[in-house]
Motif scaffolding. Structure first.
Motif, PDB file in Angstrom:
ATOM      1  N   ALA A 128       0.830  -1.211   0.000  1.00 51.41           N
ATOM      2  CA  ALA A 128       0.000   0.000   0.000  1.00 51.41           C
ATOM      3  C   ALA A 128       0.860   1.254   0.000  1.00 51.41           C
ATOM      4  O   ALA A 128       0.564   2.230  -0.722  1.00 51.41           O
ATOM      5  CB  ALA A 128      -0.930  -0.006   1.206  1.00 51.41           C
ATOM      6  N   ILE A 129       1.939   1.273   0.789  1.00 52.11           N
ATOM      7  CA  ILE A 129       2.828   2.443   0.845  1.00 52.11           C
ATOM      8  C   ILE A 129       3.488   2.684  -0.508  1.00 52.11           C
ATOM      9  O   ILE A 129       3.542   3.811  -1.006  1.00 52.11           O
ATOM     10  CB  ILE A 129       3.885   2.262   1.949  1.00 52.11           C
ATOM     11  N   VAL A 130       3.992   1.608  -1.133  1.00 50.23           N
ATOM     12  CA  VAL A 130       4.616   1.736  -2.458  1.00 50.23           C
ATOM     13  C   VAL A 130       3.613   2.267  -3.472  1.00 50.23           C
ATOM     14  O   VAL A 130       3.902   3.189  -4.246  1.00 50.23           O
ATOM     15  CB  VAL A 130       5.192   0.382  -2.929  1.00 50.23           C
ATOM     16  N   GLY A 131       2.401   1.687  -3.489  1.00 52.40           N
ATOM     17  CA  GLY A 131       1.371   2.141  -4.416  1.00 52.40           C
ATOM     18  C   GLY A 131       0.997   3.592  -4.201  1.00 52.40           C
ATOM     19  O   GLY A 131       0.822   4.361  -5.165  1.00 52.40           O
ATOM     20  N   GLY A 132       0.874   4.015  -2.953  1.00 49.18           N
ATOM     21  CA  GLY A 132       0.521   5.397  -2.649  1.00 49.18           C
ATOM     22  C   GLY A 132       1.588   6.374  -3.079  1.00 49.18           C
ATOM     23  O   GLY A 132       1.292   7.437  -3.648  1.00 49.18           O
ATOM     24  N   ILE A 133       2.851   6.017  -2.825  1.00 44.69           N
ATOM     25  CA  ILE A 133       3.958   6.904  -3.200  1.00 44.69           C
ATOM     26  C   ILE A 133       4.040   7.053  -4.719  1.00 44.69           C
ATOM     27  O   ILE A 133       4.200   8.154  -5.250  1.00 44.69           O
ATOM     28  CB  ILE A 133       5.291   6.372  -2.630  1.00 44.69           C
ATOM     29  N   VAL A 134       3.906   5.932  -5.447  1.00 48.31           N
ATOM     30  CA  VAL A 134       3.948   5.974  -6.920  1.00 48.31           C
ATOM     31  C   VAL A 134       2.797   6.818  -7.468  1.00 48.31           C
ATOM     32  O   VAL A 134       2.936   7.495  -8.488  1.00 48.31           O
ATOM     33  CB  VAL A 134       3.901   4.540  -7.505  1.00 48.31           C
ATOM     34  N   ALA A 135       1.646   6.784  -6.796  1.00 47.29           N
ATOM     35  CA  ALA A 135       0.486   7.560  -7.241  1.00 47.29           C
ATOM     36  C   ALA A 135       0.600   9.052  -6.918  1.00 47.29           C
ATOM     37  O   ALA A 135      -0.252   9.840  -7.331  1.00 47.29           O
ATOM     38  CB  ALA A 135      -0.786   7.002  -6.613  1.00 47.29           C
ATOM     39  N   GLY A 136       1.651   9.424  -6.170  1.00 46.35           N
ATOM     40  CA  GLY A 136       1.859  10.839  -5.876  1.00 46.35           C
ATOM     41  C   GLY A 136       1.508  11.250  -4.462  1.00 46.35           C
ATOM     42  O   GLY A 136       1.615  12.426  -4.109  1.00 46.35           O
ATOM     43  N   PHE A 137       1.088  10.303  -3.626  1.00 46.20           N
ATOM     44  CA  PHE A 137       0.785  10.624  -2.240  1.00 46.20           C
ATOM     45  C   PHE A 137       2.069  10.599  -1.418  1.00 46.20           C
ATOM     46  O   PHE A 137       3.026   9.885  -1.739  1.00 46.20           O
ATOM     47  CB  PHE A 137      -0.205   9.616  -1.640  1.00 46.20           C
ATOM     48  N   SER A 138       2.078  11.350  -0.325  1.00 51.23           N
ATOM     49  CA  SER A 138       3.177  11.228   0.635  1.00 51.23           C
ATOM     50  C   SER A 138       2.942   9.998   1.502  1.00 51.23           C
ATOM     51  O   SER A 138       1.851   9.410   1.476  1.00 51.23           O
ATOM     52  CB  SER A 138       3.243  12.480   1.520  1.00 51.23           C
TER      53      SER A 138
END
Length: 448
Positions: A29-39
């Protein structure tokens, strides 16, 4: 890179590396969020916001775990073991032993099938039925991977094919969302379109039973609960057997009537606690043992509860990235009018989406909203589109570490700590069901 693809890949790789699946879900989830532009902070906030989605399911499993361990104290498992030994025979003849294993596996699969359509209790029966059978499986040296495959088949194939119980809900979600997306279909079309994919699952089940896991696999006889929680010599009595059967029936009826696993398990526990109260009055069972029983039962299914809670957070991050839509639309330009290529790509995309979310019911709306316009654009028929959407929804569910179709079997088979969730449930079900689903789902889309 697409955030959904990376998130699911990270989750799968960490799980296969024997990293705990809860940590794998958080990491993905963290990897997916970061790639999507979230911190990282924003990703964790989204993840936390989705944790409550499966909280009631987690509590349900905890209650069912307590009930399953309580059943162990009525003597019913002891009776079942003695019956199995008589069935196998004292000399353990190879032919008779093999037939017994095959019959047991088919019985497990049939009971699982009934849990979807006839008596729609889903996985609620597993912690009641499977832990007492572990000693029988051990006596037969039955490979538990075959049991996991049989259970997952029964938990999935019936609702995909038969429009009754959970099957009616699945078909209704599929038809409703396809119509909302602009394609006119009828409920009667769904079983016809999904018959071939389910046939593929049946072939996978037979291959697992008669080829992959037909050899003996030794296990040790271990207590399902802590050694401090004892019940004397666990000799069964007529009263204990009758009480256990009554409590199981009450659990199933209460769950069907109220549509609540929590209330169903609570109903059975009340009956068993009344029985244990009588034993306490007769000095055969202490109150301390009763408390330990409840705690041990909850611990037995705590794993599945935490995974389901974490899966809710993972799914929320997947949805919030907005990359589910781009994953499909980015492929539409180079597919052209090639139906065969389009079908295989759509199935693979469905596999990734459902592997991440872990529920075919939850992913059908997502897949349908994207697949229907794409299918219309390249000229696919409604029947072929149903086959693709239904198969894509089922794909990841069969082998996802976060799916209740794999978590349920693991919770029952690992009651004595000898069954690994990833390598003994997820990998076998992925290989024996997802490969046939892709092949037969593709054939169905091409033929229809």
């Amino acid at each position: 890179m697409n955030a959904v693809v990376l998130a699911v890949l990270v989750m799968i790789i960490l799980s296969l590396a024997r990293i705990h699946v809860v940590i794998a879900l958080i990491g993905g989830a963290i990897v997916g969020g970061i790639v999507a532009g979230f911190s990282v902070t924003e990703t964790l906030e989204i993840f936390t916001g989705g944790l409550g989605a499966n909280a009631s399911i987690a509590l349900s499993y905890a209650m069912l775990g307590a009930f399953a361990v309580a059943i162990n104290f009525t003597g019913l498992p002891n009776l079942m073991v003695k019956g199995a030994i008589r069935l196998v025979g004292k000399n353990e003849e190879t032919r008779r032993k093999t037939m017994t294993k095959v019959i047991l596996l088919f019985i497990v699969a049939i009971v699982a099938c009934f849990s979807q359509n006839l008596v729609p209790v889903h996985i609620a029966f597993i912690p009641i039925l499977v832990p007492p059978l572990l000693l029988i499986f051990n006596e037969l040296a039955l490979d538990r991977r075959a049991v996991a495959t049989a259970l997952t088949f029964g938990l999935k194939a019936p609702y995909i094919l038969i429009p009754a119980g959970y099957g009616f809900i699945f078909h209704e979600i599929l038809v409703t969302n396809m119509e909302e997306s602009g394609m006119s279909v009828e409920m009667g079309m769904v079983p016809q379109a999904l018959a071939l994919p389910v046939l593929g699952m049946l072939i996978g089940l037979l291959f697992a039973i008669f080829v992959s896991y037909r050899k003996e696999r030794p296990y040790h006889n271990k207590e399902i609960v802590e050694e401090s929680v004892t019940s004397g010599d666990k000799n069964y009595t007529t009263t204990g057997i009758v009480i256990s059967i009554i409590s199981i029936v009450v659990v199933l009826i209460a769950q069907v009537v109220t549509d609540s696993m929590i209330f169903g398990a609570l109903s059975g526990l009340i009956i068993l606690y009344c029985y244990f109260g009588v034993l306490h009055f007769r000095k055969e069972f202490t109150l301390n043992q009763t408390d330990q029983l409840m705690t041990s039962g909850m611990k037995m299914l705590a794993f599945i509860g935490f995974v389901m809670i974490a899966a809710g957070g993972f799914a929320e991050v997947i949805r919030e990235t907005g990359h589910v839509e781009s994953l499909v639309t980015s492929t539409s330009d180079w597919i052209g009018g090639n139906h065969g290529l389009a079908a295989i790509i759509m199935l693979i995309i469905g596999l990734f989406i459902t592997m991440g979310i872990g529920s075919s019911f939850a992913t059908i709306p997502i897949i349908t909203a994207i697949f229907v316009p794409l299918a219309v654009a390249i000229g696919m028929s409604p029947m072929a589109t149903i086959a693709l959407i239904g198969t894509a929804g089922a794909l990841g569910d069969a082998g996802s570490p976060a799916s209740d179709s794999t978590l349920g079997p693991t919770a029952g088979l690992n009651a004595d700590g000898q069954h690994n969730h990833i390598w003994d449930t997820c990998v076998p079900t992925f290989l024996h069901f997802n490969i046939p689903l892709i092949i037969f789902g593709w054939l169905s889309a091409i033929i229809l």
